[in-house]
Design a protein around this motif. Structure first.
Motif, PDB file in Angstrom:
ATOM      1  N   PHE A 114       0.799  -1.226   0.000  1.00  0.00           N
ATOM      2  CA  PHE A 114       0.000   0.000   0.000  1.00  0.00           C
ATOM      3  C   PHE A 114       0.833   1.278   0.000  1.00  0.00           C
ATOM      4  O   PHE A 114       0.289   2.375  -0.138  1.00  0.00           O
ATOM      5  CB  PHE A 114      -0.934   0.008   1.210  1.00  0.00           C
ATOM      6  N   GLY A 171     -11.857   6.510   4.868  1.00  0.00           N
ATOM      7  CA  GLY A 171     -10.773   6.099   3.993  1.00  0.00           C
ATOM      8  C   GLY A 171      -9.526   6.923   4.226  1.00  0.00           C
ATOM      9  O   GLY A 171      -9.512   7.831   5.072  1.00  0.00           O
ATOM     10  N   HIS A 173      -5.998   8.834   2.208  1.00  0.00           N
ATOM     11  CA  HIS A 173      -5.313   9.287   0.996  1.00  0.00           C
ATOM     12  C   HIS A 173      -3.823   8.952   1.108  1.00  0.00           C
ATOM     13  O   HIS A 173      -3.223   9.136   2.172  1.00  0.00           O
ATOM     14  CB  HIS A 173      -5.464  10.794   0.810  1.00  0.00           C
ATOM     15  N   THR A 174      -3.251   8.479   0.017  1.00  0.00           N
ATOM     16  CA  THR A 174      -1.836   8.177  -0.004  1.00  0.00           C
ATOM     17  C   THR A 174      -1.289   8.429  -1.405  1.00  0.00           C
ATOM     18  O   THR A 174      -2.057   8.491  -2.374  1.00  0.00           O
ATOM     19  CB  THR A 174      -1.568   6.712   0.426  1.00  0.00           C
ATOM     20  N   TRP A 181      -4.008   8.104  -4.278  1.00  0.00           N
ATOM     21  CA  TRP A 181      -5.016   7.066  -4.165  1.00  0.00           C
ATOM     22  C   TRP A 181      -5.860   7.287  -2.910  1.00  0.00           C
ATOM     23  O   TRP A 181      -5.388   7.851  -1.919  1.00  0.00           O
ATOM     24  CB  TRP A 181      -4.358   5.681  -4.080  1.00  0.00           C
ATOM     25  N   TYR A 182      -7.093   6.787  -2.982  1.00  0.00           N
ATOM     26  CA  TYR A 182      -7.993   6.797  -1.828  1.00  0.00           C
ATOM     27  C   TYR A 182      -8.350   5.351  -1.518  1.00  0.00           C
ATOM     28  O   TYR A 182      -8.865   4.630  -2.392  1.00  0.00           O
ATOM     29  CB  TYR A 182      -9.248   7.600  -2.141  1.00  0.00           C
ATOM     30  N   LEU A 183      -8.045   4.907  -0.304  1.00  0.00           N
ATOM     31  CA  LEU A 183      -8.349   3.540   0.125  1.00  0.00           C
ATOM     32  C   LEU A 183      -9.574   3.592   1.034  1.00  0.00           C
ATOM     33  O   LEU A 183      -9.481   4.020   2.183  1.00  0.00           O
ATOM     34  CB  LEU A 183      -7.153   2.932   0.862  1.00  0.00           C
ATOM     35  N   ASN A 185     -12.844   2.577   3.429  1.00  0.00           N
ATOM     36  CA  ASN A 185     -13.196   1.577   4.431  1.00  0.00           C
ATOM     37  C   ASN A 185     -14.607   1.827   4.943  1.00  0.00           C
ATOM     38  O   ASN A 185     -15.206   2.873   4.683  1.00  0.00           O
ATOM     39  CB  ASN A 185     -12.184   1.543   5.583  1.00  0.00           C
ATOM     40  N   PHE A 231     -12.164  -3.020   4.179  1.00  0.00           N
ATOM     41  CA  PHE A 231     -11.575  -2.175   3.146  1.00  0.00           C
ATOM     42  C   PHE A 231     -11.935  -2.690   1.759  1.00  0.00           C
ATOM     43  O   PHE A 231     -12.046  -3.898   1.541  1.00  0.00           O
ATOM     44  CB  PHE A 231     -10.053  -2.148   3.278  1.00  0.00           C
ATOM     45  N   LEU A 233     -11.048  -1.906  -2.682  1.00  0.00           N
ATOM     46  CA  LEU A 233      -9.901  -1.610  -3.528  1.00  0.00           C
ATOM     47  C   LEU A 233      -9.600  -0.111  -3.548  1.00  0.00           C
ATOM     48  O   LEU A 233     -10.511   0.717  -3.483  1.00  0.00           O
ATOM     49  CB  LEU A 233     -10.170  -2.074  -4.957  1.00  0.00           C
ATOM     50  N   PRO A 234      -8.329   0.268  -3.645  1.00  0.00           N
ATOM     51  CA  PRO A 234      -7.975   1.689  -3.748  1.00  0.00           C
ATOM     52  C   PRO A 234      -8.567   2.316  -5.017  1.00  0.00           C
ATOM     53  O   PRO A 234      -8.724   1.657  -6.048  1.00  0.00           O
ATOM     54  CB  PRO A 234      -6.452   1.674  -3.812  1.00  0.00           C
TER      55      PRO A 234
END
Length: 237
Positions: A114, A171, A173-174, A181-183, A185, A231, A233-234
């Motif tokens: 990730f 979620g 942000h990374t 990307w936003y993951l 949850n 969670f 998918l991103p």
């Protein structure tokens, strides 16, 4: 009113239990931390201020959406330093500056898969009646970051607008592979109890991620027994 968690898209990729969480937060000028945010995001604010959070807790039952948890590695201690983000579509999230955990294999996997800033640490969590104590010593050559946090847990409390802003985040942000990307949850509504800090020794913990060390007690403190989380998918931002 803060929006409820949106429906989580399929496929689901991961489940966890977040337990015995203590939320400690300090208000900041958004300009102080704007440089930490991935492209396409910026500091989210509440009444003109943003916040940095320090959150120690227990992670358990980590695994795929169905079936047994991952043996041994599915349970560990974690303490994260986090900021609060909003992207150009208005989606709110969390930006992690560090996620310290006491399982080296978990740290390696989360960083690789990730791109999250996990760090290996020696950690403990103890509970005596309504007193919770969390300790952490970072296992990184050349970087000293140790902490001891003790909180006394009180009566149940209702949520309020600031608590929702800090904790109702669906979620993270990374930035990975030159993309943001936003993951996402999903988890049930938090339940909270009042918490009073009796020990707060965080040394150079904030400095280890490039933040100025706090010079005052937290502005906002709460405890939660925890929630299950799932969670998906991103999503590329």
């Amino acid at each position: 009113m803060w929006p409820d968690a949106p429906e989580l898209e399929r496929p689901r990729i991961l489940r966890q239990q977040w337990l015995d969480l203590t939320f400690l937060h300090w208000a900041l000028d958004p300009a102080e931390v704007a440089h930490f945010f991935p492209p396409g995001t910026c500091p989210d604010t509440f009444e003109g201020r943003t916040y940095v959070g320090l959150v120690p807790f227990r992670m358990t039952d980590t695994g795929f959406p169905h079936g047994p948890a991952v043996p041994v590695l599915g349970s560990f201690l974690e303490m994260n330093i986090r900021l609060y983000s909003v992207d150009e579509s208005g989606c709110r999230g969390v930006v992690f500056l560090s996620l310290d955990a006491d399982r080296l294999a978990v740290v390696a996997a989360a960083r690789t898969i990730f791109g999250l800033p996990y760090r290996w640490a020696q950690m403990t969590h103890t509970q005596v009646a309504d007193q919770h104590t969390y300790t952490s010593v970072l296992r990184r050559p050349g970087v000293h970051a140790a902490s001891t946090i003790t909180v006394e847990i009180g009566s149940p409390v209702a949520s309020d607008p600031l608590t929702d802003f800090l904790t109702a985040r669906w979620g993270l942000h990374t930035h990975r592979a030159r993309r943001t990307w936003y993951l996402p949850n999903h988890h049930p509504v938090w339940t909270f109890r009042a918490a009073t800090v009796s020990t707060l020794e965080i040394g150079s913990l904030f400095a280890s991620v490039g933040l100025t060390e706090p010079t005052r007690p937290p502005d906002h403190v709460l405890h939660s027994p925890g929630v299950p989380a799932t969670f998906a998918l991103p999503i590329r931002i």
